[in-house]
Every structure is written in structure tokens, then in C-alpha cells.
Design a protein around this motif. Structure first.
Motif, PDB file in Angstrom:
ATOM      1  N   LYS A  35     -37.894 -16.779  90.430  1.00  0.00           N
ATOM      2  CA  LYS A  35     -37.346 -16.791  91.788  1.00  0.00           C
ATOM      3  C   LYS A  35     -35.859 -16.468  91.800  1.00  0.00           C
ATOM      4  CE  LYS A  35     -40.708 -20.046  93.412  1.00  0.00           C
ATOM      5  NZ  LYS A  35     -40.957 -21.445  93.384  1.00  0.00           N
ATOM      6  N   GLY A  36     -35.223 -16.504  90.659  1.00  0.00           N
ATOM      7  CA  GLY A  36     -33.807 -16.165  90.585  1.00  0.00           C
ATOM      8  C   GLY A  36     -33.557 -14.668  90.542  1.00  0.00           C
ATOM      9  N   ILE A  37     -34.633 -13.875  90.513  1.00  0.00           N
ATOM     10  CA  ILE A  37     -34.478 -12.430  90.455  1.00  0.00           C
ATOM     11  C   ILE A  37     -33.843 -11.915  91.748  1.00  0.00           C
ATOM     12  CG2 ILE A  37     -36.753 -11.837  91.372  1.00  0.00           C
ATOM     13  CD1 ILE A  37     -36.844  -9.602  89.231  1.00  0.00           C
ATOM     14  N   CYS A  38     -32.967 -10.964  91.610  1.00  0.00           N
ATOM     15  CA  CYS A  38     -32.280 -10.384  92.771  1.00  0.00           C
ATOM     16  C   CYS A  38     -33.194  -9.396  93.485  1.00  0.00           C
ATOM     17  CB  CYS A  38     -31.015  -9.671  92.324  1.00  0.00           C
ATOM     18  SG  CYS A  38     -29.757 -10.790  91.697  1.00  0.00           S
ATOM     19  N   PHE A  39     -33.018  -9.311  94.782  1.00  0.00           N
ATOM     20  CA  PHE A  39     -33.817  -8.376  95.574  1.00  0.00           C
ATOM     21  C   PHE A  39     -33.588  -6.940  95.116  1.00  0.00           C
ATOM     22  CE2 PHE A  39     -33.712 -12.057  98.417  1.00  0.00           C
ATOM     23  CZ  PHE A  39     -35.059 -12.144  98.730  1.00  0.00           C
ATOM     24  N   VAL A  40     -32.361  -6.621  94.749  1.00  0.00           N
ATOM     25  CA  VAL A  40     -32.038  -5.265  94.293  1.00  0.00           C
ATOM     26  C   VAL A  40     -32.857  -4.903  93.060  1.00  0.00           C
ATOM     27  CG1 VAL A  40     -30.178  -3.834  93.332  1.00  0.00           C
ATOM     28  CG2 VAL A  40     -29.727  -5.309  95.282  1.00  0.00           C
ATOM     29  N   ASP A  41     -33.097  -5.881  92.198  1.00  0.00           N
ATOM     30  CA  ASP A  41     -33.888  -5.633  90.988  1.00  0.00           C
ATOM     31  C   ASP A  41     -35.337  -5.299  91.312  1.00  0.00           C
ATOM     32  OD1 ASP A  41     -31.645  -6.122  89.458  1.00  0.00           O
ATOM     33  OD2 ASP A  41     -32.159  -8.227  89.130  1.00  0.00           O
ATOM     34  N   LEU A  42     -35.768  -5.621  92.504  1.00  0.00           N
ATOM     35  CA  LEU A  42     -37.123  -5.297  92.954  1.00  0.00           C
ATOM     36  C   LEU A  42     -37.151  -4.017  93.788  1.00  0.00           C
ATOM     37  CD1 LEU A  42     -38.376  -8.858  93.949  1.00  0.00           C
ATOM     38  CD2 LEU A  42     -38.936  -7.549  91.892  1.00  0.00           C
ATOM     39  N   GLY A  43     -36.023  -3.312  93.840  1.00  0.00           N
ATOM     40  CA  GLY A  43     -35.962  -2.064  94.592  1.00  0.00           C
ATOM     41  C   GLY A  43     -35.767  -2.263  96.084  1.00  0.00           C
ATOM     42  N   ILE A  44     -35.297  -3.456  96.478  1.00  0.00           N
ATOM     43  CA  ILE A  44     -35.107  -3.777  97.898  1.00  0.00           C
ATOM     44  C   ILE A  44     -33.654  -3.556  98.272  1.00  0.00           C
ATOM     45  CG2 ILE A  44     -35.202  -5.639  99.605  1.00  0.00           C
ATOM     46  CD1 ILE A  44     -37.483  -6.836  97.853  1.00  0.00           C
ATOM     47  N   ASN A  45     -33.423  -2.639  99.214  1.00  0.00           N
ATOM     48  CA  ASN A  45     -32.062  -2.409  99.685  1.00  0.00           C
ATOM     49  C   ASN A  45     -31.795  -3.265 100.924  1.00  0.00           C
ATOM     50  OD1 ASN A  45     -33.044  -1.061 102.017  1.00  0.00           O
ATOM     51  ND2 ASN A  45     -33.130   0.879 100.910  1.00  0.00           N
ATOM     52  N   SER A  46     -30.607  -3.156 101.467  1.00  0.00           N
ATOM     53  CA  SER A  46     -30.224  -4.029 102.588  1.00  0.00           C
ATOM     54  C   SER A  46     -31.069  -3.794 103.837  1.00  0.00           C
ATOM     55  CB  SER A  46     -28.737  -3.862 102.909  1.00  0.00           C
ATOM     56  OG  SER A  46     -28.444  -2.517 103.233  1.00  0.00           O
TER      57      SER A  46
END
Length: 99
Positions: A35-46
């Protein structure tokens, strides 16, 4: 609603908005996702993130100011915001007097 339930809502919404997540994290590994993974690391932009947050608010029937999400950058922070909002809204409903 538990934090795990909220986590599941986030992953579902993220998959709907950003299908590349299926390539990065196959569905069978999602329950073990950090759950500490960043959204950016999942390919999610703003822009994706705003859409994901909006979908989750609709699904959970909560209204949270978008400014609460400005400084979140990982899944756990978003889980905590949604979890608190859901529990707060449940408490408001249960505190209503019976008429």
C-alpha cells in the motif's frame, strides 16, 4: 468498512481508469500489493488520479474536498482519507435521532 475494503475500491477504480495497471500488476498479485506504492509507479498521472478519486467518492457515497488529496502520493495515504470519510459519514448517520 475496513481499510482493506477501501484498498479494493481504489484498485478497482484504478484499473478502470488506467488499464496499464493490469500489465504492471497482474490481478492475482493485487492482494499482496504494498500500500506504500506510489500512484506514479502504477502509471497513474494526476489527471487519472482525479478521475480515480472521483469514482471512489461516487462508489462510497462520500464527499471529500479534492484539496485533501493534493499531497497524497501513495495508496496508503488515499486509503486513510477514504476510510476516515466513510467512518465519519457512518457515525453521522448513526447519530441522527429517530423520528
Amino acid at each position: 468498512m475496513t481499510e482493506e475494503d477501501v484498498f479494493s475500491h481504489i484498485l478497482t477504480a484504478a484499473r478502470e481508469v488506467t488499464p496499464i495497471i493490469d500489465e504492471l500488476v497482474p490481478a492475482e498479485y493485487c492482494t499482496n500489493l504494498n500500500k506504500g506504492i506510489c500512484f506514479v509507479d502504477l502509471g497513474i498521472n494526476s489527471i487519472d488520479y482525479v478521475e480515480i478519486v472521483t469514482k471512489i467518492m461516487e462508489n462510497l457515497d462520500v464527499d471529500i474536498p479534492m484539496c485533501r488529496f493534493v499531497n497524497t502520493n501513495n495508496i496508503q495515504e488515499a486509503v486513510e482519507i477514504f476510510h476516515q470519510a466513510v467512518n465519519d459519514s457512518c457515525n453521522l448517520v448513526s447519530d441522527q435521532p429517530n423520528i
